[in-house]
Design a protein around this motif. Structure first.
Motif, mmCIF file in Angstrom:
data_model
loop_
_atom_site.group_PDB
_atom_site.id
_atom_site.type_symbol
_atom_site.label_atom_id
_atom_site.label_comp_id
_atom_site.label_asym_id
_atom_site.label_seq_id
_atom_site.Cartn_x
_atom_site.Cartn_y
_atom_site.Cartn_z
ATOM 1 N N LYS A 156 35.659 51.691 45.379
ATOM 2 C CA LYS A 156 35.178 50.768 46.417
ATOM 3 C C LYS A 156 36.053 49.524 46.352
ATOM 4 C CE LYS A 156 30.493 52.480 45.613
ATOM 5 N NZ LYS A 156 29.105 52.149 45.202
ATOM 6 N N ARG A 157 36.837 49.317 47.413
ATOM 7 C CA ARG A 157 37.829 48.240 47.361
ATOM 8 C C ARG A 157 38.197 47.794 48.767
ATOM 9 N NH1 ARG A 157 42.461 50.449 44.147
ATOM 10 N NH2 ARG A 157 43.409 51.033 46.142
ATOM 11 N N ASN A 158 38.262 46.478 48.957
ATOM 12 C CA ASN A 158 38.680 45.909 50.245
ATOM 13 C C ASN A 158 37.879 46.458 51.425
ATOM 14 O OD1 ASN A 158 40.673 44.315 49.024
ATOM 15 N ND2 ASN A 158 42.193 45.947 49.150
ATOM 16 N N GLY A 159 36.606 46.748 51.179
ATOM 17 C CA GLY A 159 35.756 47.252 52.246
ATOM 18 C C GLY A 159 35.846 48.746 52.471
ATOM 19 N N PHE A 160 36.684 49.445 51.700
ATOM 20 C CA PHE A 160 36.837 50.896 51.835
ATOM 21 C C PHE A 160 36.041 51.600 50.731
ATOM 22 C CE2 PHE A 160 40.870 49.166 53.559
ATOM 23 C CZ PHE A 160 40.734 49.617 54.869
ATOM 24 N N VAL A 161 35.548 52.772 51.070
ATOM 25 C CA VAL A 161 34.841 53.622 50.117
ATOM 26 C C VAL A 161 35.569 54.957 50.076
ATOM 27 C CG1 VAL A 161 32.672 54.796 49.574
ATOM 28 C CG2 VAL A 161 32.622 52.516 50.595
ATOM 29 N N TRP A 162 36.191 55.266 48.927
ATOM 30 C CA TRP A 162 36.994 56.487 48.796
ATOM 31 C C TRP A 162 36.522 57.291 47.599
ATOM 32 C CZ3 TRP A 162 41.625 52.722 48.646
ATOM 33 C CH2 TRP A 162 42.029 52.376 49.947
ATOM 34 N N ASP A 163 36.316 58.568 47.790
ATOM 35 C CA ASP A 163 36.040 59.465 46.673
ATOM 36 C C ASP A 163 37.346 60.059 46.153
ATOM 37 O OD1 ASP A 163 33.301 59.063 46.932
ATOM 38 O OD2 ASP A 163 33.059 60.759 48.301
ATOM 39 N N TYR A 164 37.217 60.763 45.034
ATOM 40 C CA TYR A 164 38.371 61.516 44.527
ATOM 41 C C TYR A 164 38.478 62.809 45.334
ATOM 42 C CZ TYR A 164 39.213 58.559 40.442
ATOM 43 O OH TYR A 164 39.534 57.510 39.606
ATOM 44 N N SER A 165 38.764 62.674 46.610
ATOM 45 C CA SER A 165 38.729 63.687 47.658
ATOM 46 C C SER A 165 37.302 63.790 48.174
ATOM 47 C CB SER A 165 39.218 65.048 47.151
ATOM 48 O OG SER A 165 39.355 65.946 48.233
ATOM 49 N N GLY A 166 37.133 64.482 49.293
ATOM 50 C CA GLY A 166 35.826 64.526 49.938
ATOM 51 C C GLY A 166 34.801 65.326 49.148
ATOM 52 N N HIS A 167 33.659 64.713 48.847
ATOM 53 C CA HIS A 167 32.567 65.404 48.148
ATOM 54 C C HIS A 167 31.300 65.233 48.967
ATOM 55 C CE1 HIS A 167 34.837 66.400 44.596
ATOM 56 N NE2 HIS A 167 35.198 65.154 44.422
ATOM 57 N N PHE A 168 30.872 66.320 49.582
ATOM 58 C CA PHE A 168 29.710 66.248 50.461
ATOM 59 C C PHE A 168 28.680 67.281 50.013
ATOM 60 C CE2 PHE A 168 33.604 65.320 52.936
ATOM 61 C CZ PHE A 168 33.421 63.943 53.008
ATOM 62 N N PHE A 169 27.497 66.801 49.669
ATOM 63 C CA PHE A 169 26.482 67.673 49.090
ATOM 64 C C PHE A 169 25.676 68.388 50.175
ATOM 65 C CE2 PHE A 169 27.917 65.722 45.477
ATOM 66 C CZ PHE A 169 27.095 65.749 44.365
ATOM 67 N N HIS A 170 25.432 69.678 49.949
ATOM 68 C CA HIS A 170 24.648 70.505 50.847
ATOM 69 C C HIS A 170 23.549 71.140 50.009
ATOM 70 C CE1 HIS A 170 28.480 70.128 52.943
ATOM 71 N NE2 HIS A 170 29.013 70.625 51.851
ATOM 72 N N PHE A 171 22.294 70.894 50.342
ATOM 73 C CA PHE A 171 21.193 71.331 49.498
ATOM 74 C C PHE A 171 20.426 72.485 50.129
ATOM 75 C CE2 PHE A 171 21.771 66.795 48.477
ATOM 76 C CZ PHE A 171 22.018 66.898 47.124
ATOM 77 N N SER A 172 20.242 73.545 49.357
ATOM 78 C CA SER A 172 19.364 74.640 49.745
ATOM 79 C C SER A 172 18.163 74.707 48.812
ATOM 80 C CB SER A 172 20.115 75.977 49.712
ATOM 81 O OG SER A 172 20.632 76.236 48.416
ATOM 82 N N ASP A 173 18.286 74.125 47.633
ATOM 83 C CA ASP A 173 17.230 74.105 46.626
ATOM 84 C C ASP A 173 16.523 72.750 46.691
ATOM 85 O OD1 ASP A 173 15.914 73.618 44.056
ATOM 86 O OD2 ASP A 173 16.905 75.442 43.349
ATOM 87 N N LYS A 174 15.270 72.760 47.104
ATOM 88 C CA LYS A 174 14.536 71.514 47.290
ATOM 89 C C LYS A 174 14.326 70.764 45.970
ATOM 90 C CE LYS A 174 14.177 71.771 51.700
ATOM 91 N NZ LYS A 174 14.973 70.818 52.535
ATOM 92 N N GLU A 175 14.162 71.487 44.886
ATOM 93 C CA GLU A 175 13.998 70.831 43.583
ATOM 94 C C GLU A 175 15.269 70.092 43.193
ATOM 95 O OE1 GLU A 175 13.366 71.961 38.864
ATOM 96 O OE2 GLU A 175 12.687 73.374 40.395
#
Length: 418
Positions: A40-59
């Protein structure tokens, strides 16, 4: 004591699900998260490449979300396209061939139904067999070759498992009129503070004193149940849980293995921040199969977070033996972004960072599948368990890693790891 190698999502999840609090997490880096870190720097938010969570397990979903305020979470309906020649085609390619120029559309449709490739034994042959020559050669083969940076004939048929966007002929035809481009990750949840917020939420269930940073394991003695740390300390374990790349674990255990069976690619990631927004304000990422572009995917953090300055992640695949010169690649990336009409001459780069993920995507083949299974069975007899994407040397989601960690924690709790 249970010793956990790696403070990424998998290792932290095992600790969080463990009923026995007598554990120690050994982490080489100076911070937790593995590849799931955020800058998080200079107003930017960068991951170590794109990490997007997709949930099928409610627990699992409840577990991950328990310590992230709901107003800090964004639920995104994924919008992705493919840059093919002079146009953007909706993803997945095989379900949107009707968006191609007429002659190319006819070629794809004809080859799909008049397909001479019936049997297959590897990943590339599977692409020809299921989708025909035109669809395979226009997108599936060039894109995946750029991604994996290897000969696709060397990969197993199921190298991407359930994550490969298969489509039956009837689905492809129906999509001509009734648009349905849903894949396993049609929607995803993303924290405003980046993927590290997931990691911090998991870590909140763990005693911080049980995490030993800037430390690695240099040797493992199977018979004595001991590990030697990089600081010279020797520790005894009841169970050893490893999330590091499987061939590295085998080396630490002095177990012979064929290195050729354990190949992977490396990915160079450029996180780029510009002074203004670009032309594309709808896509979350775009795929690039053509060799004229050095990258295989470009993602838009600014479109996910609704920012008024363009913020990108750009991914380039390389063979692990290649030496990457970041200073050479940056101007090439900028030039190719302009060619792709993502970046204009008026926009200025005001901040950036680079990450090299090595390994990134493992090359799954018949030999590695068999060898991993056999050697994991052998290691389990010595109370050593290798889990996660790299620990199991497979292609899986972050949720899969958490579920595997939970299952192992429950198994050890019930059976003492035996």
């Amino acid at each position: 004591m249970n010793i956990i190698i790696g403070a990424g999502v998998t290792g932290l999840s095992f600790a969080a699900f463990s009923e026995n609090n007598d554990y120690l997490i050994i982490e080489l880096s100076d911070s937790i998260g593995g590849y799931c870190k955020t800058t998080k720097r200079n107003g930017f938010v960068w991951d170590y490449s794109g990490h997007f969570f997709h949930f099928s397990d409610k627990e699992i979903e409840a577990f991950i979300m328990s310590n992230i305020p709901s107003d800090q979470l964004l639920t995104i309906s994924k919008r992705t396209q493919i840059r093919y020649k002079d146009r953007l085609i909706d993803y997945p390619f095989q379900k949107n061939i009707h968006q191609l120029p007429q002659e190319e559309f006819i070629d794809c449709l004809y080859d799909l139904f008049v397909n001479q490739h019936i049997s297959y034994t590897n990943f590339q042959e599977m692409l020809y067999a299921k989708f025909g020559q035109s669809i395979a050669q226009k997108f599936l083969i060039p894109y995946n070759t750029k991604l994996y940076a290897c000969d696709l004939n060397t990969l197993d048929v199921n190298a991407m498992g359930r994550f490969f966007p298969y489509a039956e002929k009837t689905d492809i035809i129906k999509n001509f009129r009734l648009q349905d481009n849903d894949t396993y990750n049609a929607t995803f949840i993303y924290p405003k503070g980046g993927a590290i917020e997931y990691v911090n939420s998991i870590a909140s269930h763990i005693n911080p004193a049980a995490i030993k940073l800037n430390t690695s394991i240099v040797a493992i003695n199977l018979d004595k149940h001991t590990v030697i740390l990089s600081n010279g300390q020797t520790l005894t374990y009841d169970n050893l849980i490893s999330t590091i790349p499987f061939p590295i674990l085998l080396q630490l255990c002095s177990i012979d293995h064929c290195e050729q069976w354990y190949s992977a690619n490396q990915v160079l990631v450029f996180n780029l921040g510009f002074d203004s927004q670009g032309n594309d304000i709808t896509n979350h990422w775009i795929y690039f199969p053509e060799d004229k572009y050095c990258f295989y995917r470009v993602g838009f953090y600014s479109n996910i977070l609704c920012q008024n300055r363009m913020s990108l992640y750009v991914e380039l695949g390389f063979n692990t033996k290649q030496v990457i010169d970041v200073d050479v690649m940056l101007p090439r990336v900028i030039a190719d972004l302009k060619t792709a009409e993502i970046l204009s001459d008026s926009q200025k780069l005001i901040d950036y960072e680079t990450i090299i993920m090595n390994p990134a995507y493992v090359h799954i083949n018949a030999h590695s599948i068999t060898d991993v299974k056999e050697k994991k069975h052998f290691l389990a007899k010595h109370d050593i368990y290798s889990i996660g994407r790299y620990g199991s040397w497979t292609y899986c989601s972050i949720e899969d890693n958490i579920k595997e960690a939970r299952a192992l924690a429950q198994h050890i709790s019930r059976n003492g790891g035996k």
